[in-house]
Design a protein around this motif. Sequence first.
Motif, PDB file in Angstrom:
ATOM      1  N   GLN A  50      -9.208  16.284  -4.007  1.00 43.90           N
ATOM      2  CA  GLN A  50      -8.269  17.302  -4.448  1.00 43.90           C
ATOM      3  C   GLN A  50      -8.159  18.383  -3.376  1.00 43.90           C
ATOM      4  O   GLN A  50      -9.154  18.771  -2.767  1.00 43.90           O
ATOM      5  CB  GLN A  50      -8.754  17.899  -5.761  1.00 43.90           C
ATOM      6  CG  GLN A  50      -7.803  18.891  -6.363  1.00 43.90           C
ATOM      7  CD  GLN A  50      -8.295  19.382  -7.710  1.00 43.90           C
ATOM      8  OE1 GLN A  50      -9.400  19.062  -8.130  1.00 43.90           O
ATOM      9  NE2 GLN A  50      -7.493  20.165  -8.384  1.00 43.90           N
ATOM     10  N   THR A  51      -6.952  18.873  -3.145  1.00 41.04           N
ATOM     11  CA  THR A  51      -6.738  19.928  -2.149  1.00 41.04           C
ATOM     12  C   THR A  51      -7.313  21.244  -2.660  1.00 41.04           C
ATOM     13  O   THR A  51      -7.099  21.611  -3.805  1.00 41.04           O
ATOM     14  CB  THR A  51      -5.236  20.078  -1.858  1.00 41.04           C
ATOM     15  OG1 THR A  51      -4.740  18.829  -1.376  1.00 41.04           O
ATOM     16  CG2 THR A  51      -4.977  21.145  -0.821  1.00 41.04           C
ATOM     17  N   GLU A  52      -8.051  21.920  -1.785  1.00 45.54           N
ATOM     18  CA  GLU A  52      -8.643  23.215  -2.128  1.00 45.54           C
ATOM     19  C   GLU A  52      -8.079  24.289  -1.207  1.00 45.54           C
ATOM     20  O   GLU A  52      -7.718  24.013  -0.070  1.00 45.54           O
ATOM     21  CB  GLU A  52     -10.165  23.161  -1.989  1.00 45.54           C
ATOM     22  CG  GLU A  52     -10.835  22.191  -2.943  1.00 45.54           C
ATOM     23  CD  GLU A  52     -12.339  22.212  -2.821  1.00 45.54           C
ATOM     24  OE1 GLU A  52     -12.915  23.317  -2.734  1.00 45.54           O
ATOM     25  OE2 GLU A  52     -12.927  21.130  -2.801  1.00 45.54           O
ATOM     26  N   THR A  53      -8.034  25.514  -1.698  1.00 45.93           N
ATOM     27  CA  THR A  53      -7.516  26.637  -0.928  1.00 45.93           C
ATOM     28  C   THR A  53      -8.664  27.383  -0.262  1.00 45.93           C
ATOM     29  O   THR A  53      -9.735  27.544  -0.842  1.00 45.93           O
ATOM     30  CB  THR A  53      -6.743  27.598  -1.854  1.00 45.93           C
ATOM     31  OG1 THR A  53      -5.712  26.862  -2.509  1.00 45.93           O
ATOM     32  CG2 THR A  53      -6.113  28.734  -1.072  1.00 45.93           C
ATOM     33  N   LEU A  54      -8.414  27.816   0.974  1.00 47.93           N
ATOM     34  CA  LEU A  54      -9.401  28.600   1.740  1.00 47.93           C
ATOM     35  C   LEU A  54      -8.800  29.950   2.092  1.00 47.93           C
ATOM     36  O   LEU A  54      -7.601  30.037   2.384  1.00 47.93           O
ATOM     37  CB  LEU A  54      -9.708  27.907   3.070  1.00 47.93           C
ATOM     38  CG  LEU A  54     -10.602  26.701   3.100  1.00 47.93           C
ATOM     39  CD1 LEU A  54     -10.624  26.126   4.504  1.00 47.93           C
ATOM     40  CD2 LEU A  54     -11.990  27.069   2.686  1.00 47.93           C
ATOM     41  N   PHE A  55      -9.619  30.978   2.107  1.00 49.45           N
ATOM     42  CA  PHE A  55      -9.209  32.294   2.564  1.00 49.45           C
ATOM     43  C   PHE A  55     -10.207  32.745   3.624  1.00 49.45           C
ATOM     44  O   PHE A  55     -11.412  32.648   3.411  1.00 49.45           O
ATOM     45  CB  PHE A  55      -9.207  33.307   1.409  1.00 49.45           C
ATOM     46  CG  PHE A  55      -8.222  32.981   0.328  1.00 49.45           C
ATOM     47  CD1 PHE A  55      -6.896  33.361   0.449  1.00 49.45           C
ATOM     48  CD2 PHE A  55      -8.613  32.273  -0.793  1.00 49.45           C
ATOM     49  CE1 PHE A  55      -5.982  33.052  -0.544  1.00 49.45           C
ATOM     50  CE2 PHE A  55      -7.718  31.962  -1.798  1.00 49.45           C
ATOM     51  CZ  PHE A  55      -6.389  32.354  -1.671  1.00 49.45           C
ATOM     52  N   ILE A  87     -16.913  14.843   9.186  1.00 51.33           N
ATOM     53  CA  ILE A  87     -17.969  15.608   8.520  1.00 51.33           C
ATOM     54  C   ILE A  87     -19.297  15.256   9.174  1.00 51.33           C
ATOM     55  O   ILE A  87     -19.626  14.090   9.326  1.00 51.33           O
ATOM     56  CB  ILE A  87     -18.023  15.291   7.007  1.00 51.33           C
ATOM     57  CG1 ILE A  87     -16.713  15.682   6.351  1.00 51.33           C
ATOM     58  CG2 ILE A  87     -19.205  15.986   6.348  1.00 51.33           C
ATOM     59  CD1 ILE A  87     -16.596  15.247   4.908  1.00 51.33           C
ATOM     60  N   GLY A  88     -20.033  16.280   9.568  1.00 53.50           N
ATOM     61  CA  GLY A  88     -21.339  16.063  10.191  1.00 53.50           C
ATOM     62  C   GLY A  88     -22.434  16.597   9.303  1.00 53.50           C
ATOM     63  O   GLY A  88     -22.522  16.262   8.134  1.00 53.50           O
ATOM     64  N   GLY A  89     -23.245  17.499   9.845  1.00 48.81           N
ATOM     65  CA  GLY A  89     -24.372  18.044   9.097  1.00 48.81           C
ATOM     66  C   GLY A  89     -24.018  19.206   8.191  1.00 48.81           C
ATOM     67  O   GLY A  89     -24.809  19.613   7.363  1.00 48.81           O
ATOM     68  N   SER A  90     -22.824  19.783   8.346  1.00 50.07           N
ATOM     69  CA  SER A  90     -22.418  20.926   7.519  1.00 50.07           C
ATOM     70  C   SER A  90     -21.625  20.455   6.309  1.00 50.07           C
ATOM     71  O   SER A  90     -21.167  19.321   6.249  1.00 50.07           O
ATOM     72  CB  SER A  90     -21.542  21.876   8.342  1.00 50.07           C
ATOM     73  OG  SER A  90     -22.247  22.344   9.463  1.00 50.07           O
ATOM     74  N   THR A  91     -21.413  21.363   5.377  1.00 49.79           N
ATOM     75  CA  THR A  91     -20.618  21.028   4.193  1.00 49.79           C
ATOM     76  C   THR A  91     -19.141  20.964   4.579  1.00 49.79           C
ATOM     77  O   THR A  91     -18.715  21.627   5.533  1.00 49.79           O
ATOM     78  CB  THR A  91     -20.797  22.091   3.089  1.00 49.79           C
ATOM     79  OG1 THR A  91     -20.265  23.333   3.560  1.00 49.79           O
ATOM     80  CG2 THR A  91     -22.250  22.244   2.690  1.00 49.79           C
ATOM     81  N   PRO A  92     -18.349  20.192   3.851  1.00 52.63           N
ATOM     82  CA  PRO A  92     -16.913  20.115   4.153  1.00 52.63           C
ATOM     83  C   PRO A  92     -16.235  21.484   4.109  1.00 52.63           C
ATOM     84  O   PRO A  92     -15.373  21.775   4.932  1.00 52.63           O
ATOM     85  CB  PRO A  92     -16.366  19.187   3.067  1.00 52.63           C
ATOM     86  CG  PRO A  92     -17.518  18.335   2.683  1.00 52.63           C
ATOM     87  CD  PRO A  92     -18.728  19.218   2.807  1.00 52.63           C
ATOM     88  N   ARG A  93     -16.627  22.358   3.173  1.00 45.84           N
ATOM     89  CA  ARG A  93     -16.010  23.683   3.076  1.00 45.84           C
ATOM     90  C   ARG A  93     -16.298  24.528   4.314  1.00 45.84           C
ATOM     91  O   ARG A  93     -15.412  25.207   4.825  1.00 45.84           O
ATOM     92  CB  ARG A  93     -16.492  24.406   1.824  1.00 45.84           C
ATOM     93  CG  ARG A  93     -15.781  25.732   1.622  1.00 45.84           C
ATOM     94  CD  ARG A  93     -16.143  26.418   0.343  1.00 45.84           C
ATOM     95  NE  ARG A  93     -15.283  26.255  -0.795  1.00 45.84           N
ATOM     96  CZ  ARG A  93     -13.997  26.539  -0.853  1.00 45.84           C
ATOM     97  NH1 ARG A  93     -13.379  26.950   0.210  1.00 45.84           N
ATOM     98  NH2 ARG A  93     -13.310  26.403  -1.953  1.00 45.84           N
ATOM     99  N   SER A  94     -17.535  24.498   4.812  1.00 47.23           N
ATOM    100  CA  SER A  94     -17.855  25.298   6.008  1.00 47.23           C
ATOM    101  C   SER A  94     -17.143  24.747   7.248  1.00 47.23           C
ATOM    102  O   SER A  94     -16.682  25.520   8.091  1.00 47.23           O
ATOM    103  CB  SER A  94     -19.366  25.375   6.227  1.00 47.23           C
ATOM    104  OG  SER A  94     -19.905  24.110   6.489  1.00 47.23           O
ATOM    105  N   ILE A  95     -17.016  23.440   7.339  1.00 49.21           N
ATOM    106  CA  ILE A  95     -16.264  22.839   8.449  1.00 49.21           C
ATOM    107  C   ILE A  95     -14.798  23.248   8.348  1.00 49.21           C
ATOM    108  O   ILE A  95     -14.164  23.607   9.349  1.00 49.21           O
ATOM    109  CB  ILE A  95     -16.413  21.303   8.439  1.00 49.21           C
ATOM    110  CG1 ILE A  95     -17.863  20.914   8.744  1.00 49.21           C
ATOM    111  CG2 ILE A  95     -15.460  20.651   9.431  1.00 49.21           C
ATOM    112  CD1 ILE A  95     -18.163  19.452   8.522  1.00 49.21           C
TER     113      ILE A  95
END
Length: 114
Positions: A50-55, A87-95
């Motif tokens: 699902q598409t998520e929004t980032l700010f 995606i590596g060692g970080s979470t998808p959101r932080s990437i």
Amino acid sequence: MQKLAQALFKGGPRDLRGLADLAVDKRPIAIVPRVGLAQLHRMTKPIPSQTETLFIEVDGANHQGTFHTAGKMVYVQYKGFEKVTQIGGSTPRSIARMLLRELVLARAGKPSEL
């Protein structure tokens, strides 16, 4: 070969219409349907999340983008532009936040400070 295929597909020759190309393995029992690259891609293509929004805030201004994952990839969109990475060692959101920051800086004509 056709009799063996008909035995495997109980409906007879009508069920074989979609399998125009049959490749026989060197072993006499195995019959493998051949598929084109486009069909193979559709079968193995990961389903996007699902598409998520980032700010994020860059230079005192707030920016909004979206991201989704598919398989082991993160896709970030910002004002018609997109960046993709694995995606590596970080979470998808932080990437996604890092990629969004890079997109914002690129649109502003500034080099990334990472």
